[in-house]
Motif scaffolding. Structure first.
Motif, mmCIF file in Angstrom:
data_model
loop_
_atom_site.group_PDB
_atom_site.id
_atom_site.type_symbol
_atom_site.label_atom_id
_atom_site.label_comp_id
_atom_site.label_asym_id
_atom_site.label_seq_id
_atom_site.Cartn_x
_atom_site.Cartn_y
_atom_site.Cartn_z
ATOM 1 N N MET A 48 65.832 124.873 110.827
ATOM 2 C CA MET A 48 65.416 123.499 110.627
ATOM 3 C C MET A 48 65.729 123.012 109.220
ATOM 4 S SD MET A 48 64.734 123.223 113.612
ATOM 5 C CE MET A 48 64.671 121.458 113.430
ATOM 6 N N GLY A 49 65.550 123.858 108.224
ATOM 7 C CA GLY A 49 65.935 123.465 106.875
ATOM 8 C C GLY A 49 67.417 123.169 106.782
ATOM 9 N N ILE A 50 68.224 123.992 107.445
ATOM 10 C CA ILE A 50 69.669 123.778 107.457
ATOM 11 C C ILE A 50 70.010 122.470 108.158
ATOM 12 C CG2 ILE A 50 71.833 124.663 108.415
ATOM 13 C CD1 ILE A 50 70.678 127.493 107.894
ATOM 14 N N MET A 51 69.356 122.210 109.290
ATOM 15 C CA MET A 51 69.652 120.983 110.023
ATOM 16 C C MET A 51 69.294 119.742 109.216
ATOM 17 S SD MET A 51 71.079 121.970 112.744
ATOM 18 C CE MET A 51 71.095 120.436 113.654
ATOM 19 N N PHE A 52 68.166 119.768 108.520
ATOM 20 C CA PHE A 52 67.791 118.616 107.698
ATOM 21 C C PHE A 52 68.731 118.471 106.504
ATOM 22 C CE2 PHE A 52 63.531 118.930 109.775
ATOM 23 C CZ PHE A 52 63.486 117.631 110.249
ATOM 24 N N GLY A 53 69.189 119.590 105.943
ATOM 25 C CA GLY A 53 70.147 119.506 104.851
ATOM 26 C C GLY A 53 71.456 118.880 105.293
ATOM 27 N N LEU A 54 71.963 119.305 106.451
ATOM 28 C CA LEU A 54 73.199 118.728 106.981
ATOM 29 C C LEU A 54 73.017 117.240 107.285
ATOM 30 C CD1 LEU A 54 74.337 121.543 109.456
ATOM 31 C CD2 LEU A 54 75.073 121.167 107.096
ATOM 32 N N ALA A 55 71.884 116.897 107.894
ATOM 33 C CA ALA A 55 71.634 115.495 108.221
ATOM 34 C C ALA A 55 71.527 114.642 106.951
ATOM 35 C CB ALA A 55 70.357 115.368 109.047
ATOM 36 N N GLY A 56 70.970 115.209 105.886
ATOM 37 C CA GLY A 56 70.855 114.463 104.636
ATOM 38 C C GLY A 56 72.203 114.137 104.019
ATOM 39 N N THR A 57 73.111 115.114 104.022
ATOM 40 C CA THR A 57 74.425 114.841 103.432
ATOM 41 C C THR A 57 75.219 113.859 104.282
ATOM 42 O OG1 THR A 57 76.297 115.921 102.344
ATOM 43 C CG2 THR A 57 75.724 116.739 104.516
ATOM 44 N N LEU A 58 75.066 113.920 105.606
ATOM 45 C CA LEU A 58 75.734 112.945 106.471
ATOM 46 C C LEU A 58 75.150 111.556 106.280
ATOM 47 C CD1 LEU A 58 76.020 115.055 109.749
ATOM 48 C CD2 LEU A 58 77.823 114.561 108.097
ATOM 49 N N MET A 59 73.846 111.485 106.047
ATOM 50 C CA MET A 59 73.212 110.186 105.831
ATOM 51 C C MET A 59 73.692 109.560 104.523
ATOM 52 S SD MET A 59 71.155 108.226 107.472
ATOM 53 C CE MET A 59 70.290 106.685 107.177
ATOM 54 N N ALA A 60 73.821 110.386 103.478
ATOM 55 C CA ALA A 60 74.319 109.865 102.204
ATOM 56 C C ALA A 60 75.742 109.346 102.360
ATOM 57 C CB ALA A 60 74.263 110.954 101.137
ATOM 58 N N LYS A 61 76.554 110.041 103.144
ATOM 59 C CA LYS A 61 77.916 109.575 103.412
ATOM 60 C C LYS A 61 77.882 108.246 104.149
ATOM 61 C CE LYS A 61 82.290 109.487 104.726
ATOM 62 N NZ LYS A 61 83.381 109.082 103.821
ATOM 63 N N SER A 62 77.036 108.134 105.165
ATOM 64 C CA SER A 62 76.973 106.916 105.965
ATOM 65 C C SER A 62 76.478 105.727 105.157
ATOM 66 C CB SER A 62 76.067 107.130 107.182
ATOM 67 O OG SER A 62 76.596 108.113 108.046
ATOM 68 N N LEU A 63 75.602 105.963 104.180
ATOM 69 C CA LEU A 63 75.027 104.867 103.411
ATOM 70 C C LEU A 63 76.009 104.261 102.415
ATOM 71 C CD1 LEU A 63 71.359 106.100 102.883
ATOM 72 C CD2 LEU A 63 72.139 104.093 104.166
ATOM 73 N N GLU A 64 77.270 104.675 102.469
ATOM 74 C CA GLU A 64 78.302 103.927 101.761
ATOM 75 C C GLU A 64 78.527 102.579 102.439
ATOM 76 O OE1 GLU A 64 81.638 106.532 101.781
ATOM 77 O OE2 GLU A 64 80.688 108.030 100.488
ATOM 78 N N ARG A 65 78.058 102.465 103.683
ATOM 79 C CA ARG A 65 78.060 101.194 104.404
ATOM 80 C C ARG A 65 76.697 100.519 104.223
ATOM 81 N NH1 ARG A 65 78.500 102.481 110.114
ATOM 82 N NH2 ARG A 65 77.813 104.601 109.632
#
Length: 423
Positions: A116-133
């Motif tokens: 679960m820690g890994i999944m939240f870490g991956l989701a966080g980096t993808l969210m930061a990428k997406s928030l360029e929009r």
């Protein structure tokens, strides 16, 4: 939901009893972990930036004078962004580990691979990428990808509970938007208790525009201060004993991992000194492991899923090393494409992460009565290891594969793609 009957109030979600070794005992066991994520719901990628073109104005002037202005050509079509197979592989392994944990209930599984820690870490980096929009566009996209698969799954679970004498109150609104734990009866508890992950992910998505702005004001201090909330809840104030309290515990437990995803995306981890990263990671792992084993008598287990403070620090150290190694050594697992079958499996796991997460518990529940029917066939009774949990594990995966084929298309519809049996 509570962390367990032996724990103080306000500890979030857990499962108080350990599973037995027979099928009849498994039916009463509910593991805490989910897919996570998951789940990274949006499949983002990280292509390398192209080098800027070298422009020589003098040479261009000479050429134009000799042959006339060059005919303008349309730019070549952009190549499709490649997948980051390192992240994809981590997500696939995390899902496999979740199903394994819910089958066998091994307390040490979270220490080996804190899914679960890994999944939240991956989701966080993808969210930061997406928030360029624009933030509103990103949040709407995440909700659109998450909620339809959840609604589709919830229809079956809610109807089954209604058939078994469940009468919901106003709290049924949490079956529409799971900002709080959806209600249910004991009959369906093993199916719906995994929804803590979706609820936590949803709150992180809604908070991410603000969290990312705060993080970028002072990246390193904010990253390490993100462990403060779980320390406050553990030692100062345990929070309310209700849906809000459960959400606070889970958000606090995995806040560091989510922010760590921001740090990876923004290059903060890559700029840190290797010695500092390794020492801090080992210190977090050491504290998390020490707390889990030193409080084993209090919680009745050293299972990280039952001990939020230990989970927070162990996951922090583990995920930091994984993310830092990715940034430092540019690990991409590109060689996975040379193994088509394995690469295909990783692709399916990532494209159907929500489906696997939501339906895996139901698959394991259905495996029990299915195996009971096998005992009625003399050949199966004689030659198949029907009493083995490994056999149940295999049957569970067969049923999960069936749910992926039958229900995975909902993820395609949610992502506004053409529905397919398999990606």
């Amino acid at each position: 939901m509570s962390w367990g009957q032996e724990q103080p109030q306000g500890y979030g979600h857990g499962y108080g009893e350990q599973p037995g070794h027979g099928y009849e005992e498994y039916a009463g066991y509910v593991g805490r972990e989910g897919y996570t994520g998951y789940v990274g719901y949006d499949q983002q990628s990280y292509p390398q930036q192209p080098h800027p073109p070298v422009w020589a104005p003098e040479a261009e002037a000479e050429t134009e004078a000799a042959v006339g202005p060059a005919e303008e050509k349309p730019p070549p079509p952009a190549k499709p962004a490649g997948r980051d197979r390192y992240f994809d592989t981590l997500r696939a392994v995390a899902l496999i580990r979740v199903v394994t944990y819910h089958t066998f209930g091994w307390a040490w599984a979270g220490l080996v691979f804190p899914s679960m820690g890994i999944m939240f870490g991956l989701a966080g980096t993808l969210m930061a990428k997406s928030l360029e929009r624009p933030a509103l566009t990103v949040v709407r996209s995440r909700l659109r990808r998450l909620l339809p698969p959840f609604w589709f799954w919830g229809v079956f679970v809610v109807l089954a509970m209604l058939v078994h004498d469940w009468m919901p109150g106003w709290q049924i609104v949490y079956w529409v938007v799971p900002l709080g734990d959806p209600p249910g009866n004991a009959w369906g508890e093993q199916a719906w208790e995994i929804l803590w992950y979706l609820r936590t992910y949803l709150w992180f998505v809604l908070l991410s525009p603000l969290l990312l702005k705060v993080f970028r004001l002072a990246p390193v201090p904010v990253l390490f201060l993100s462990l403060a909330p779980v320390l406050v809840l553990n030692f100062v104030w345990s929070g309310p004993d209700d849906r809000l309290g459960s959400a606070l515990w889970d958000l606090s437990t995995y806040l560091f991992c989510w922010i760590l995803g921001f740090a990876h995306r923004d290059g903060v981890l890559r700029r840190l000194r290797p010695a500092a990263v390794v020492l801090l990671s080992l210190a977090a792992l050491g504290y998390g492991g020490w707390y889990a084993f030193s409080h084993r008598a209090e919680f009745g287990t050293y299972d990280l899923d039952e001990i939020p403070l230990a989970q927070a620090f162990w996951s922090a150290g583990f995920v930091m090393l994984l993310m830092w190694a990715k940034s430092r050594f540019r690990i991409d697992f590109a060689g996975l494409t040379s193994m088509p079958r394995l690469d295909r499996i990783v692709t399916v796991f990532n494209a159907r992460a929500v489906t696997i997460y939501l339906w895996h518990q139901i698959a394991l529940i259905l495996a029990v009565p299915l195996i009971d029917q096998f005992w009625e066939v003399p050949a199966f009774e004689r030659y198949l290891p029907l009493e083995s949990q490994w056999f149940m594990f295999g049957v569970g995966w067969v049923l999960i594969a069936g749910f992926v084929l039958l229900c995975g298309w909902v993820e395609d519809v949610a992502a506004r793609k053409k529905p397919r049996l398999l990606p």
